[in-house]
Design an enzyme around this catalytic site. Structure first.
Site, PDB file in Angstrom:
ATOM      1  N   ASP A   1      30.446 -41.825 -24.598  1.00  0.00           N
ATOM      2  CA  ASP A   1      30.088 -41.107 -23.235  1.00  0.00           C
ATOM      3  C   ASP A   1      28.394 -41.221 -23.022  1.00  0.00           C
ATOM      4  O   ASP A   1      27.807 -41.213 -22.255  1.00  0.00           O
ATOM      5  CB  ASP A   1      30.339 -39.522 -23.260  1.00  0.00           C
ATOM      6  CG  ASP A   1      30.292 -38.849 -24.553  1.00  0.00           C
ATOM      7  OD1 ASP A   1      29.630 -39.457 -25.526  1.00  0.00           O
ATOM      8  OD2 ASP A   1      30.710 -37.428 -24.749  1.00  0.00           O
TER       9      ASP A   1
ATOM     10  N   ASP B   1      42.727 -33.276 -23.944  1.00  0.00           N
ATOM     11  CA  ASP B   1      42.870 -31.802 -23.975  1.00  0.00           C
ATOM     12  C   ASP B   1      42.358 -31.330 -22.494  1.00  0.00           C
ATOM     13  O   ASP B   1      41.759 -30.017 -22.554  1.00  0.00           O
ATOM     14  CB  ASP B   1      42.125 -31.692 -25.218  1.00  0.00           C
ATOM     15  CG  ASP B   1      40.780 -31.820 -25.041  1.00  0.00           C
ATOM     16  OD1 ASP B   1      40.118 -32.603 -24.300  1.00  0.00           O
ATOM     17  OD2 ASP B   1      39.934 -31.291 -25.990  1.00  0.00           O
TER      18      ASP B   1
END
Length: 331
Positions: free
Chosen positions: A237, A148
Site C-alpha cells: 500500500d 477483514d
C-alpha cells in the site's frame, strides 16, 4: 414727383429681390422619426452538457486480498454477506488452490502463486497481480480491500460516481496523520533522494481511477510493481502511494468512509454505519474492536458484526432474522 416715383420703384425692386432670395433658400426637410429600439436578443444559454453516463456495478473491479489459511474463517463470511451482492464486481486474490472456493467463485478466484508468508515481497507480489488483472479487465475503477473488510457496494458506487475515471483519482484513508518518507535508491545502493508522500492504508481499502492506473504502468505493470517496491523498501500500500504521489505528482483524496482495524471502530456513530464504504473488525487479537450496531444477532453469534450490518442493508436476505429492521443503534 418724378423723384418720389423713382424712390418708390427702387424700394419695390429691393423688396422683390429680397423675396426672390428667400424663395431660393433650401427648405428644411422634415426630420425622420427615430427608429423604435428593439430589445437586445437575450443571451443564449450554453448548450446543456450530456449527462455523464451513470456508473454501473460492473465498471468497478474490487480486489480482495486473502491467504489460504483465511479461506475458511474470513472468506466464508464475506461470500455469505457483501460478496453475495457484488459477485460481478469482486475478484479474490489468494496464494493457494482451493477447489471449494473455486466452486463458489469460479474464474473470479485467482491464485497469484505468491508466497503465503506475510512479507513485504509477498504482499507486493499479490498487489502486482491485482494491478495487472485490473488493467486487463478494461474496467473503470480499481478498488483494493482486505479479507477483514465489509464493503458496502452501493456506497462505493455512489462515491465513485462523483469522479471521472479518466482523471487522476486516488481515494482512501491514511492510517497516519502525516506523510511518510521514502529513500530512492539506484543500483548499487547509492542514495538519490528522499521523497515525502501520503498513502491510503490497504487495511481500509482504497480506489484508483483507470486514468491514474494507466499512468502508473511504467512502475507497476508486468512485475514492475515488485521492482519499484524493492527499490524503496516499502510494502504494497505504501508503494502505491509512492508511485501516485512521489513519482506522478497526483494526490491522495482522504476519505472518511473507509475504515480499518487500526482505528477505534466503536467510535463510529451508529446512525452513519450504513453510509460507510468499508468497515472492519479487530479479529481474535482485538475482539472488542467492532462497530456498535444492534441487530438480530448477539455478539457471540456475530463477533465481527458483519452479519448485523448486512441484514440492515439487505433485510430480504434469506438467513436474516425475520423481524422489523430499523436504523442501526448501539448494542
Amino acid at each position: 414727383m418724378s423723384r418720389a416715383r423713382g424712390a418708390l420703384c427702387r424700394a419695390c425692386l429691393a423688396l422683390a429681390a429680397a423675396l426672390a432670395a428667400l424663395l431660393l433658400l433650401p427648405l428644411p426637410l422634415p426630420r425622420a422619426p427615430a427608429p423604435a429600439r428593439t430589445p437586445a436578443p437575450a443571451p443564449r444559454a450554453p448548450p446543456s452538457r450530456p449527462a455523464a453516463p451513470s456508473l454501473r456495478p460492473d465498471d468497478v473491479f474490487i480486489a480482495v486480498k486473502t491467504t489460504r489459511k483465511n479461506h475458511g474463517p474470513r472468506l466464508r463470511l464475506l461470500l455469505r454477506t457483501w460478496i453475495s451482492r457484488a459477485r460481478q464486481q469482486t475478484f479474490i486474490f489468494t496464494d493457494g488452490d482451493d477447489p471449494e472456493l473455486e466452486l463458489q467463485g469460479g474464474d473470479r478466484v485467482i491464485n497469484t502463486n505468491c508466497s503465503a508468508v506475510r512479507t513485504r515481497q509477498a504482499l507486493c507480489c499479490k498487489m502486482s497481480v491485482e494491478y495487472d488483472k485490473f488493467i486487463e479487465s478494461g474496467r473503470k475503477w480499481f478498488c483494493h480491500v482486505d479479507d477483514d473488510n465489509y464493503v458496502n457496494a452501493r456506497s462505493l458506487l455512489h462515491l465513485l460516481s462523483s469522479f471521472s475515471p479518466s482523471q487522476d483519482v486516488y481515494l482512501g484513508r491514511p492510517s497516519l496523520d502525516h506523510p511518510i518518507e521514502a529513500t530512492e535508491r539506484v543500483q548499487g545502493g547509492r542514495t538519490v533522494t528522499t521523497v515525502k508522500f501520503w498513502f491510503a492504508t490497504g487495511g481500509a481499502g482504497f480506489c484508483l481511477s483507470r486514468g491514474l492506473a494507466l499512468k502508473m504502468s511504467p512502475w507497476a505493470s508486468l512485475g514492475s510493481f515488485m521492482s519499484t517496491a524493492e527499490q524503496v523498501r516499502l510494502p504494497d500500500d505504501c508503494t502505491v502511494g509512492y508511485i501516485v504521489e512521489g513519482l506522478l505528482g497526483a494526490r491522495l483524496l482522504h476519505s472518511p468512509l473507509f475504515h480499518s482495524h487500526l482505528e477505534n471502530l466503536q467510535r463510529l456513530p451508529p446512525d452513519t454505519l450504513l453510509q460507510q464504504v468499508t468497515l472492519s473488525h479487530g479479529g481474535p487479537e482485538n475482539p472488542h474492536n467492532v462497530v456498535n450496531v444492534a441487530g438480530g444477532f448477539s455478539l457471540h453469534q456475530d463477533p465481527t458484526r458483519f452479519k448485523s450490518i448486512h441484514c440492515l442493508l439487505y433485510p430480504d436476505t434469506d438467513w436474516c432474522p425475520r423481524q422489523k429492521q430499523g436504523a442501526p443503534t448501539s448494542r
